[in-house]
Design a protein around this motif. Structure first.
Motif, PDB file in Angstrom:
ATOM      1  N   ILE A   1      46.356 -20.580 -68.808  1.00 55.60           N
ATOM      2  CA  ILE A   1      45.459 -19.673 -69.543  1.00 55.60           C
ATOM      3  C   ILE A   1      44.140 -19.519 -68.776  1.00 55.60           C
ATOM      4  O   ILE A   1      43.624 -18.422 -68.605  1.00 55.60           O
ATOM      5  N   SER A   2      43.618 -20.646 -68.276  1.00 59.49           N
ATOM      6  CA  SER A   2      42.352 -20.601 -67.521  1.00 59.49           C
ATOM      7  C   SER A   2      42.494 -19.720 -66.292  1.00 59.49           C
ATOM      8  O   SER A   2      41.602 -18.927 -65.969  1.00 59.49           O
TER       9      SER A   2
ATOM     10  N   LEU B   1      42.518 -16.089 -67.213  1.00 56.20           N
ATOM     11  CA  LEU B   1      41.154 -15.646 -67.554  1.00 56.20           C
ATOM     12  C   LEU B   1      40.317 -15.425 -66.299  1.00 56.20           C
ATOM     13  O   LEU B   1      39.568 -14.456 -66.198  1.00 56.20           O
ATOM     14  N   LEU B   2      40.482 -16.335 -65.338  1.00 58.87           N
ATOM     15  CA  LEU B   2      39.711 -16.190 -64.085  1.00 58.87           C
ATOM     16  C   LEU B   2      40.103 -14.912 -63.361  1.00 58.87           C
ATOM     17  O   LEU B   2      39.258 -14.159 -62.891  1.00 58.87           O
TER      18      LEU B   2
ATOM     19  N   SER C   1      41.361 -12.260 -64.634  1.00 56.30           N
ATOM     20  CA  SER C   1      40.993 -11.052 -65.372  1.00 56.30           C
ATOM     21  C   SER C   1      39.500 -10.777 -65.366  1.00 56.30           C
ATOM     22  O   SER C   1      39.047  -9.820 -65.943  1.00 56.30           O
ATOM     23  N   CYS C   2      38.707 -11.640 -64.718  1.00 51.42           N
ATOM     24  CA  CYS C   2      37.257 -11.402 -64.657  1.00 51.42           C
ATOM     25  C   CYS C   2      36.979 -10.053 -64.028  1.00 51.42           C
ATOM     26  O   CYS C   2      37.561  -9.706 -63.013  1.00 51.42           O
ATOM     27  N   ASN C   3      36.093  -9.307 -64.630  1.00 50.59           N
ATOM     28  CA  ASN C   3      35.789  -7.959 -64.157  1.00 50.59           C
ATOM     29  C   ASN C   3      34.863  -8.020 -62.955  1.00 50.59           C
ATOM     30  O   ASN C   3      33.864  -8.720 -62.968  1.00 50.59           O
TER      31      ASN C   3
ATOM     32  N   ASP D   1      33.479  -5.116 -61.342  1.00 55.43           N
ATOM     33  CA  ASP D   1      33.090  -3.726 -61.126  1.00 55.43           C
ATOM     34  C   ASP D   1      32.041  -3.632 -60.031  1.00 55.43           C
ATOM     35  O   ASP D   1      31.101  -4.406 -59.987  1.00 55.43           O
TER      36      ASP D   1
END
Lengths: 194, 411
Positions: B8-9, B12-13, B15-17, B19
């Motif tokens: 999960i971690s 999440l890492l 999926s960090c945006n 932009d």
């Protein structure tokens, strides 16, 4: 994002597995409160974001084993915004309003002690847009989006199976970068213990 | 449990945006171009060419290409896909250029300001003659800071005339949103801007709305990559054109254009010569065929050198195209096999670039009077290799400036 990772690390620490109770319980919690969107909505200049706060509800089922760490699933209803088109529509334009709401479906990990609980959830939000449209066909569409949540709560035991509490939830939609904070009153019901 | 949490971690890492935003530098009210006179076409024709970089070559490479596109100058550089988007005019008997430079592969950018002095070529150029020497002197800077670094370009030679027409086709109207230009992909503004990036044609993506209007949009769903309307979710085709026009805007604020609007701009407001219509669903084919035929006629009436070509990217769209009565079929570009290119009588065969230069098949297509394009060619080394070893008639690219530099620099 780092906050949830730190929290997950904390949850996996040995303390989280300390034995708390010999009973294993399944607890259902319902909550109702008022949601405040804390992020700006990315919308065109000709739109008016007319609603940043709205009534919200949550529903959570947790499996609480004999140690501090519990696991469950959370859902609810989060009206996110109502957007209204500004100005007179041109010939090729429609007019009306659009409402965006979400139903979270989150796997939740929580750690509680002495009535205080901290939780983090990860999963998807089912986003729904619905609205009126001046040229007949109303707006109606849906999509799934990844997201996560945090919450902090305190529950006062009213009896062996009922508790009344206060809870603050923070919801984040990762793609649209929408964030909401929802303070709410909760009612916890231990529906099963063995 | 630990493994699940670690996974999960990790998710999440990932999926960090991240932009990125690119500054588009501008002189704003300090621009000298407001006081400058418009230049004659002869100045543009005579000054166009290859220039040696005498100063500034660490940033821009050893040579640059100065190319005028629809009345505006652009400079294409050899390093990092560098290019300059300029305006120009005559001021105090000098020719002045102003604008910004940037690297296509990266986020570095800044202001540029050049002059051709009266005694360094401007006098002859403004008189409509080709001078013996043209020297472009000026300065460039970083971001919006005052340009102070010196730059000198000396005219070296004219661009060699092409043996056959070569098309530099800008992907998604010119370039993608991720290429961080001031305009959104598949917008009217991007189609107009594509020429300044060096494109001679564009590829645009077409989808149908709920009420059957063909509009320019790439993805199947409304998303934050393309749309500035967080509250619109779900499939693009579930919205009417009126709803999209009123409620949605492209990521840089432009309206989502209809196909008709896009083709009108391409026909009447640009000098683009090739419009590749990338059809996203089979139901688009029958809907846009009469529109494309209409624009073929309009172009012919105007004696305008522009082609509107329907792309056939997959079997379903290919079959939908063949289901049209033969007389109703617009000209097509087939991305499938050479046999299907023949069966559909497509005028262009367009294999994916990963197939290589496919010389034998390209030559067969040429022998049959067809052309061959490849897509989507972005890497500098591959662009050079395909220009050197291939015989394609055009490249579809997200970096038209890079292809333009390499193509115009060819020996």
């Amino acid at each position: 994002m780092r906050r949830i990772i730190y929290f997950l690390i904390l949850l996996t620490s040995p303390a989280a597995f300390c034995q708390m109770d010999s009973l294993i319980r399944v607890q259902l919690t319902v909550g109702g409160g008022w949601g405040f969107r804390t992020s700006e909505l990315n919308i065109p200049d000709n739109q008016l974001d007319i609603s940043t706060r709205s009534p919200c509800a949550s529903l959570r089922a947790m499996w609480k084993p004999e140690h501090m760490l519990s696991i469950g699933i959370e859902s609810g209803y989060l009206p996110i915004t109502q957007v209204e088109a500004k100005g007179t529509p041109q010939v090729d334009e429609d007019d009306g309003t659009a409402n965006l709401s979400a139903i979270p479906i989150l796997a939740t990990l929580a750690m509680d002690q002495s009535g205080f609980e901290f939780a983090a959830g990860i999963g998807v939000y089912s986003l729904r847009v619905a609205g009126t449209s001046s040229k007949g066909k109303g707006i109606k569409n849906s999509a799934l989006e990844l997201g996560y949540s945090f919450s902090a709560s305190y529950t006062l035991e009213l009896s062996s199976i009922l508790g009344l509490g206060f809870n603050v939830k923070y919801y984040v939609f990762t793609d649209r970068e929408i964030a909401m904070i929802v303070p709410q009153i909760t009612l916890a019901w231990t529906m099963l213990s063995y | 449990m630990y493994r699940v949490l670690a996974l999960i971690s990790l998710v999440l890492l990932i999926s960090c945006n991240t932009d990125e935003e690119l500054l588009i530098p501008s002189f704003g009210k300090d621009s000298d171009l407001k006081k400058a006179k418009q230049l004659d076409a002869s100045v543009m024709a005579n000054s166009e060419g290859i220039y040696a970089v005498e100063q500034g070559n660490i940033t821009f490479g050893d040579s640059i290409v100065l190319k005028w596109n629809n009345g505006k100058p652009s400079i294409f550089c050899g390093l990092h896909g560098g290019f300059m988007i300029l305006g120009a005019g005559e001021l105090d008997k000098e020719i002045i250029f102003e604008g910004y430079w940037r690297f296509a592969y990266g986020l570095e950018t800044g202001l540029v300001k050049f002059t051709i002095a009266e005694n360094e070529g401007a006098k002859e150029l403004l008189a409509g003659n080709m001078p013996d020497e043209i020297v472009v002197r000026g300065t460039f800077g970083r971001d919006n800071s005052t340009p102070l670094a010196l730059v000198v370009f000396k005219f070296a030679r004219k661009i060699r005339p092409a043996l056959r027409t070569f098309h530099i086709l800008g992907h998604r109207g010119g370039a993608r949103n991720s290429d961080l230009h001031p305009y959104s992909e598949n917008s009217i503004e991007m189609i107009q801007f594509a020429e300044h990036l060096g494109a001679t044609g564009v590829e645009i993506d077409i989808r149908l709305t709920l009420d059957g209007v063909p509009m320019l949009y790439h993805d199947e769903k409304m998303n934050t990559r393309l749309i500035k309307a967080d509250f619109l979710v779900g499939p693009f085709s579930d919205y009417t054109s009126g709803q999209l026009r009123k409620f949605a805007a492209l990521i840089n604020g432009e309206k989502i254009p209809t196909l008709t609007e896009a083709l009108e701009v391409a026909l009447y407001e640009t000098k683009l010569t090739f419009i590749w219509l990338d059809i996203k669903t089979p139901d688009v084919v029958a809907k846009i065929a009469p529109i494309v035929k209409d624009f073929e006629q309009r172009a012919a009436q105007q004696s305008r050198n522009i082609e509107f070509i329907m792309g056939l990217p997959d079997e379903d769209i290919y079959n939908a195209y063949l289901a049209l009565p033969e007389a109703d079929r617009p000209k097509s570009l087939c991305e499938l096999s050479v046999d299907q290119t023949r069966a559909s009588n497509a005028i262009v065969w367009a294999p994916r670039w990963t197939l290589g230069t496919v010389l034998d098949d390209v030559r067969k297509m040429h022998d049959e009077g067809r052309r061959a394009f490849t897509w989507t060619l972005d890497g500098g080394a591959f662009i050079a290799e395909f220009l050197r070893d291939g015989e394609f008639d055009g490249f579809l690219t997200n970096y038209p400036s890079m292809v333009a530099y390499m193509y115009y620099m060819r020996k």
